[in-house]
Design a protein around this motif. Structure first.
Motif, PDB file in Angstrom:
ATOM      1  N   THR A  70       0.661  -1.276  -0.058  1.00  0.00           N
ATOM      2  CA  THR A  70       0.014   0.209   0.131  1.00  0.00           C
ATOM      3  C   THR A  70       0.852   1.277   0.046  1.00  0.00           C
ATOM      4  O   THR A  70       0.495   2.236  -0.679  1.00  0.00           O
ATOM      5  N   ALA A  71       1.974   1.304   0.663  1.00  0.00           N
ATOM      6  CA  ALA A  71       3.137   2.378   0.699  1.00  0.00           C
ATOM      7  C   ALA A  71       3.694   2.616  -0.759  1.00  0.00           C
ATOM      8  O   ALA A  71       3.672   3.538  -0.962  1.00  0.00           O
ATOM      9  N   VAL A  72       3.923   1.481  -1.477  1.00  0.00           N
ATOM     10  CA  VAL A  72       4.341   1.594  -2.795  1.00  0.00           C
ATOM     11  C   VAL A  72       3.574   2.438  -3.610  1.00  0.00           C
ATOM     12  O   VAL A  72       3.857   3.241  -4.260  1.00  0.00           O
ATOM     13  N   LEU A  73       2.068   2.068  -3.430  1.00  0.00           N
ATOM     14  CA  LEU A  73       0.907   2.800  -4.208  1.00  0.00           C
ATOM     15  C   LEU A  73       0.875   4.165  -3.978  1.00  0.00           C
ATOM     16  O   LEU A  73       0.945   5.097  -4.607  1.00  0.00           O
ATOM     17  N   ALA A  74       0.982   4.531  -2.663  1.00  0.00           N
ATOM     18  CA  ALA A  74       0.866   5.833  -2.224  1.00  0.00           C
ATOM     19  C   ALA A  74       2.145   6.643  -2.716  1.00  0.00           C
ATOM     20  O   ALA A  74       2.004   7.754  -2.893  1.00  0.00           O
ATOM     21  N   GLU A  75       3.517   6.035  -2.858  1.00  0.00           N
ATOM     22  CA  GLU A  75       4.445   6.520  -3.295  1.00  0.00           C
ATOM     23  C   GLU A  75       4.550   6.753  -4.788  1.00  0.00           C
ATOM     24  O   GLU A  75       4.857   7.924  -5.186  1.00  0.00           O
ATOM     25  N   LEU A  76       3.864   5.955  -5.364  1.00  0.00           N
ATOM     26  CA  LEU A  76       3.841   6.087  -6.852  1.00  0.00           C
ATOM     27  C   LEU A  76       2.584   7.462  -7.047  1.00  0.00           C
ATOM     28  O   LEU A  76       2.597   8.093  -8.035  1.00  0.00           O
ATOM     29  N   GLY A  77       1.693   7.495  -6.199  1.00  0.00           N
ATOM     30  CA  GLY A  77       0.850   8.510  -6.298  1.00  0.00           C
ATOM     31  C   GLY A  77       1.680  10.063  -6.041  1.00  0.00           C
ATOM     32  O   GLY A  77       1.353  10.952  -6.841  1.00  0.00           O
ATOM     33  N   ARG A  78       2.485   9.984  -5.202  1.00  0.00           N
ATOM     34  CA  ARG A  78       3.345  11.246  -5.048  1.00  0.00           C
ATOM     35  C   ARG A  78       4.350  11.417  -6.108  1.00  0.00           C
ATOM     36  O   ARG A  78       4.543  12.554  -6.375  1.00  0.00           O
ATOM     37  N   LEU A  79       4.832  10.449  -6.748  1.00  0.00           N
ATOM     38  CA  LEU A  79       5.654  10.774  -7.960  1.00  0.00           C
ATOM     39  C   LEU A  79       5.188  10.948  -9.266  1.00  0.00           C
ATOM     40  O   LEU A  79       5.805  11.010 -10.037  1.00  0.00           O
ATOM     41  N   SER A  80       3.802  10.631  -9.205  1.00  0.00           N
ATOM     42  CA  SER A  80       3.009  11.021 -10.448  1.00  0.00           C
ATOM     43  C   SER A  80       3.111  12.378 -10.853  1.00  0.00           C
ATOM     44  O   SER A  80       3.108  13.196 -10.225  1.00  0.00           O
TER      45      SER A  80
END
Ligand code: FMN
Length: 182
Positions: free
Chosen positions: A21-31
């Motif tokens: 879930t943290a990976v997805l959140a990070e991908l959101g921030r890096l988008s």
């Protein structure tokens, strides 16, 4: 690229403090700007049973997938494969066969695990399932995060090399996904 792209994220892990879930959140921030990444909630789904007919929670999720331009799935590995709840959600969403909301849908797959293999076996199983659902699978780069409990802490990716891999991944994904639309 990436303007106006809506992505629905599925974490293969239901637990609080999940590294996936943290990976997805990070991908959101890096988008890039214009990309909206929202997390799917599938914990209410019953076990797959076609005799149940139309299930409200399934229909809600199906609508979310339908409206998303693309899907990202980050999953742990359970016993060398994907977690049961995630497979259950995909089984529900896979109907009608070959004509489901996943047919032709651009999907990216990532995995993270405390083990050195980084969930690579689960990732491969997940890609096989998505292939059976005639989704379009993001082929490259692949990200399988090993040693995840050292690299991801308190919901944040603290390992710089991993952050860079994720930045490359999301940049490639948002460039690729719009090109998959019919
Ligand atoms: C039932 C179960 C089976 C597991 N099997 C594997 C496995 O086959 N390979 C692996 O790398 N980790 C395995 N693990 C460890 C998980 O990868 C780890 O506990 C965790 O779920 C990492 O993801 P999360 O933080 O997103 O929940 C297993 C964990 C559980 C609970």
């Amino acid at each position: 690229m990436g303007d106006g792209l809506s992505i629905l994220g599925f974490s293969g892990s239901l637990r609080r403090g999940s590294v996936n879930t943290a990976v997805l959140a990070e991908l959101g921030r890096l988008s890039p700007k214009g990309v909206a990444l929202q997390l799917a909630d599938y914990r209410e789904l019953p076990h797959f049973d076609p005799d149940l007919g139309e299930v409200e929670a399934v229909e809600r999720l199906r609508t979310q997938v339908h409206h998303a331009d693309a899907v990202l799935i980050a999953t742990p590995e359970y016993n060398y494969s994907i977690p049961g709840p995630l497979k259950n959600a995909l089984d529900w969403l896979s109907r009608p066969a070959y004509k489901s909301v996943f047919a032709g849908k651009p999907v990216g797959v990532l995995s993270a695990s405390p083990s050195p293999v980084g969930g690579a076996r689960a990732q491969q199983h997940l890609k096989t399932t998505l292939f059976g659902m005639v989704a379009r699978i993001f082929p490259h780069p692949e990200v399988a995060i090993g040693g995840a409990s050292d690299r991801i802490k308190d919901g944040r990716v603290v390992h710089e090399g991993t952050r860079q891999s994720l930045a490359r991944y999301i940049a490639g994904f948002v460039a690729w996904a719009p090109r998959q639309r019919h």
